[in-house]
Structure formats: structure tokens, C-alpha cells
Design an enzyme around this catalytic site. Sequence first.
Site, PDB file in Angstrom:
ATOM      1  N   SER A  89      -3.177  -9.815   1.910  1.00  9.60           N
ATOM      2  CA  SER A  89      -3.336 -10.261   3.304  1.00  9.60           C
ATOM      3  C   SER A  89      -2.204 -11.123   3.862  1.00  9.60           C
ATOM      4  O   SER A  89      -2.253 -11.479   5.052  1.00  9.60           O
ATOM      5  CB  SER A  89      -4.662 -11.031   3.514  1.00  9.60           C
ATOM      6  OG  SER A  89      -5.747 -10.132   3.584  1.00  9.60           O
ATOM      7  N   THR A  90      -1.208 -11.464   3.047  1.00  6.79           N
ATOM      8  CA  THR A  90      -0.177 -12.397   3.542  1.00  6.79           C
ATOM      9  C   THR A  90       1.023 -11.677   4.155  1.00  6.79           C
ATOM     10  O   THR A  90       2.017 -12.311   4.502  1.00  6.79           O
ATOM     11  CB  THR A  90       0.322 -13.323   2.411  1.00  6.79           C
ATOM     12  OG1 THR A  90       1.006 -12.535   1.425  1.00  6.79           O
ATOM     13  CG2 THR A  90      -0.824 -14.071   1.767  1.00  6.79           C
ATOM     14  N   VAL A 134       1.410  -7.993   6.586  1.00  7.10           N
ATOM     15  CA  VAL A 134       0.983  -7.475   7.907  1.00  7.10           C
ATOM     16  C   VAL A 134      -0.269  -8.199   8.414  1.00  7.10           C
ATOM     17  O   VAL A 134      -0.417  -8.461   9.597  1.00  7.10           O
ATOM     18  CB  VAL A 134       0.702  -5.957   7.776  1.00  7.10           C
ATOM     19  CG1 VAL A 134      -0.107  -5.402   8.927  1.00  7.10           C
ATOM     20  CG2 VAL A 134       2.007  -5.201   7.640  1.00  7.10           C
ATOM     21  N   TYR A 135      -1.170  -8.564   7.490  1.00  6.82           N
ATOM     22  CA  TYR A 135      -2.445  -9.154   7.939  1.00  6.82           C
ATOM     23  C   TYR A 135      -2.336 -10.633   8.286  1.00  6.82           C
ATOM     24  O   TYR A 135      -3.304 -11.244   8.719  1.00  6.82           O
ATOM     25  CB  TYR A 135      -3.543  -8.902   6.910  1.00  6.82           C
ATOM     26  CG  TYR A 135      -4.134  -7.491   6.973  1.00  6.82           C
ATOM     27  CD1 TYR A 135      -3.668  -6.555   7.898  1.00  6.82           C
ATOM     28  CD2 TYR A 135      -5.144  -7.104   6.119  1.00  6.82           C
ATOM     29  CE1 TYR A 135      -4.198  -5.276   7.963  1.00  6.82           C
ATOM     30  CE2 TYR A 135      -5.690  -5.827   6.162  1.00  6.82           C
ATOM     31  CZ  TYR A 135      -5.216  -4.912   7.096  1.00  6.82           C
ATOM     32  OH  TYR A 135      -5.731  -3.637   7.152  1.00  6.82           O
ATOM     33  N   ASP A 157       0.853  -1.208   0.000  1.00  8.70           N
ATOM     34  CA  ASP A 157       0.000   0.000   0.000  1.00  8.70           C
ATOM     35  C   ASP A 157       0.885   1.253   0.000  1.00  8.70           C
ATOM     36  O   ASP A 157       0.731   2.164  -0.824  1.00  8.70           O
ATOM     37  CB  ASP A 157      -0.880  -0.047   1.261  1.00  8.70           C
ATOM     38  CG  ASP A 157      -2.010   0.963   1.257  1.00  8.70           C
ATOM     39  OD1 ASP A 157      -2.710   1.049   2.273  1.00  8.70           O
ATOM     40  OD2 ASP A 157      -2.192   1.666   0.236  1.00  8.70           O
TER      41      ASP A 157
HETATM   42  N1  APR Z   1       5.218  -5.332  -4.929  1.00  7.63           N
HETATM   43  C1  APR Z   1       4.586  -6.524  -4.760  1.00  7.63           C
HETATM   44  N2  APR Z   1       4.315  -7.054  -3.554  1.00  7.63           N
HETATM   45  C2  APR Z   1       4.723  -6.346  -2.470  1.00  7.63           C
HETATM   46  C3  APR Z   1       5.393  -5.103  -2.558  1.00  7.63           C
HETATM   47  C4  APR Z   1       5.635  -4.602  -3.853  1.00  7.63           C
HETATM   48  N3  APR Z   1       6.255  -3.425  -4.053  1.00  7.63           N
HETATM   49  N4  APR Z   1       5.659  -4.668  -1.284  1.00  7.63           N
HETATM   50  C5  APR Z   1       5.190  -5.613  -0.447  1.00  7.63           C
HETATM   51  N5  APR Z   1       4.636  -6.620  -1.147  1.00  7.63           N
HETATM   52  C6  APR Z   1       4.029  -7.871  -0.676  1.00  7.63           C
HETATM   53  C7  APR Z   1       4.406  -8.342   0.698  1.00  7.63           C
HETATM   54  O1  APR Z   1       5.704  -8.917   0.687  1.00  7.63           O
HETATM   55  C8  APR Z   1       3.307  -9.367   0.917  1.00  7.63           C
HETATM   56  O2  APR Z   1       3.640 -10.566   0.244  1.00  7.63           O
HETATM   57  O3  APR Z   1       2.627  -7.680  -0.596  1.00  7.63           O
HETATM   58  C9  APR Z   1       2.107  -8.734   0.193  1.00  7.63           C
HETATM   59  C10 APR Z   1       1.055  -8.140   1.120  1.00  7.63           C
HETATM   60  O4  APR Z   1       1.690  -7.593   2.266  1.00  7.63           O
HETATM   61  P1  APR Z   1       1.218  -6.203   2.919  1.00  7.63           P
HETATM   62  O5  APR Z   1       1.620  -5.086   2.047  1.00  7.63           O
HETATM   63  O6  APR Z   1       1.684  -6.202   4.349  1.00  7.63           O
HETATM   64  O7  APR Z   1      -0.383  -6.260   2.884  1.00  7.63           O
HETATM   65  P2  APR Z   1      -1.426  -7.033   3.822  1.00  7.63           P
HETATM   66  O8  APR Z   1      -0.850  -8.225   4.474  1.00  7.63           O
HETATM   67  O9  APR Z   1      -2.657  -7.182   2.959  1.00  7.63           O
HETATM   68  O10 APR Z   1      -1.707  -5.957   4.970  1.00  7.63           O
HETATM   69  C11 APR Z   1      -2.420  -4.792   4.615  1.00  7.63           C
HETATM   70  O11 APR Z   1      -0.787  -3.348   5.576  1.00  7.63           O
HETATM   71  O12 APR Z   1       0.323  -1.716   4.431  1.00  7.63           O
HETATM   72  C12 APR Z   1      -0.738  -1.953   5.257  1.00  7.63           C
HETATM   73  O13 APR Z   1      -2.315  -0.256   4.660  1.00  7.63           O
HETATM   74  C13 APR Z   1      -2.047  -1.642   4.605  1.00  7.63           C
HETATM   75  O14 APR Z   1      -3.251  -1.837   6.648  1.00  7.63           O
HETATM   76  C14 APR Z   1      -2.970  -2.485   5.418  1.00  7.63           C
HETATM   77  C15 APR Z   1      -2.151  -3.743   5.663  1.00  7.63           C
END
Ligand code: APR
Length: 170
Positions: free
Chosen positions: A118-119, A121-122, A35
Site C-alpha cells: 500500500s505504500t 500507488v495506494y 503486482d
Molecule cells: N520488489 C519489491 N518491491 C517493489 C517492487 C519489486 N520488484 N516493485 C515495486 N515495489 C514496491 C514499491 O516501490 C512500493 O514500495 O512495492 C511497494 C508497493 O507499491 P505498489 O506496487 O504501487 O503497490 P500498492 O501501493 O499496494 O498499490 C497497489 O498498484 O500495481 C497496482 O495492481 C496494483 O492496483 C494495485 C496497486
Amino acid sequence: MSERIEIIRGDITRSDADAIANAANTSLLGGGGVDGAIHRAAGPRLLEECRTLHGCETGKAKITRGYNLKAKYVLHTPGPVWHGGGHGEAEKLAGCYRSCLALASEYGCKTVDFPSISTGVYGYPVDKAARVALSAIAGYLAEHPEIERVRMVCFDEGTKRAYEAALAEL
Ligand code: APR
């Protein structure tokens, strides 16, 4: 239709797909992880447009322009937080992919790239999430020939392996 699904390693902010999905939170006002990376790459106008959307429910999606991204659109979808699997997490996660793809169809997108929703932080276990994601994507593509390609853009090798394994099981 699994030939229309690809698993790649990469940084989704560099994607040239018609639309990229963003693993957002329900405020749609940015965050860390992918994000944060998407907002940084798209520039401040992305947040300005997100502010007009007044948030988004988990498992649903809202669309904005891509601004400084190569992608024309961003599909913002809040995934479920993992609480052990007994709280409807799988259905909500499937809803993220379906909702994004429905918006992509509505806006005439032919190619859509997803991060692993979701894999991070979530905390959703990536092997379980991969099966849910690919089943939802394959199910949608079977009914929607207008979407020509969907890619999972995996940020690390472990995630890529999990999605490759799930694709092989389809
Ligand atoms: N490109 C592709 N994948 C990425 C990138 C990138 N630039 N950066 C991170 N990721 C991957 C992570 O390694 C993970 O495999 O995206 C996947 C989802 O991880 P998160 O970004 O932590 O998202 P999520 O688990 O859905 O948690 C969402 O985190 O950033 C906050 O605002 C967001 O509160 C929400 C929560």
C-alpha cells in the site's frame, strides 16, 4: 521474535522464499508496481490461475502457485488505499499481513517475503505502514513458530529505512 524478521533491499521477484506476497488489487488481474513485476516474472500462467479466484477483498489474501518465480507460492493481498487514516486503513493493512501469514502456515511455508504493501500507488505513508506491518507480523510470529523467517523486501532506500526504524521500535 523480531530476530525472525529481516529488512532487506531488493527486488521481490527474485526472492527464493517459500512464498512471496503481492501488493495486488481486488480484481487480482494484475496491475503496475510490484503486482506487474510479479506477473511479468511468474509468466502468463499466474494470471490464468488468478482468473479462477474471482477477486479478493481488501485486507484478505488468496494463494496461487509461483510458476516461473523461484518462490513456490504467491500470496495475493489487496492493501487499503490511503484516505487520511480515518477509514480503517490500519486495520485493513494489518489484515493483509495476517491473512498472508495464515495462508503461508496453512500451506507449510517456512519463509515469507513481503513488499511494502500500500505504500506505492495506494499512497499509505511508509512510516505509518511500516509500524502497522511489523506489529502485525511480530504478533503473528509470536503465536506461530512454524514460520521461521519473514523479510520485508524494500525496493528503495527510503522504504528500507522506514522498516528498519519500525523494527527497532518493536
Ligand atoms: N520488489 C519489491 N518491491 C517493489 C517492487 C519489486 N520488484 N516493485 C515495486 N515495489 C514496491 C514499491 O516501490 C512500493 O514500495 O512495492 C511497494 C508497493 O507499491 P505498489 O506496487 O504501487 O503497490 P500498492 O501501493 O499496494 O498499490 C497497489 O498498484 O500495481 C497496482 O495492481 C496494483 O492496483 C494495485 C496497486
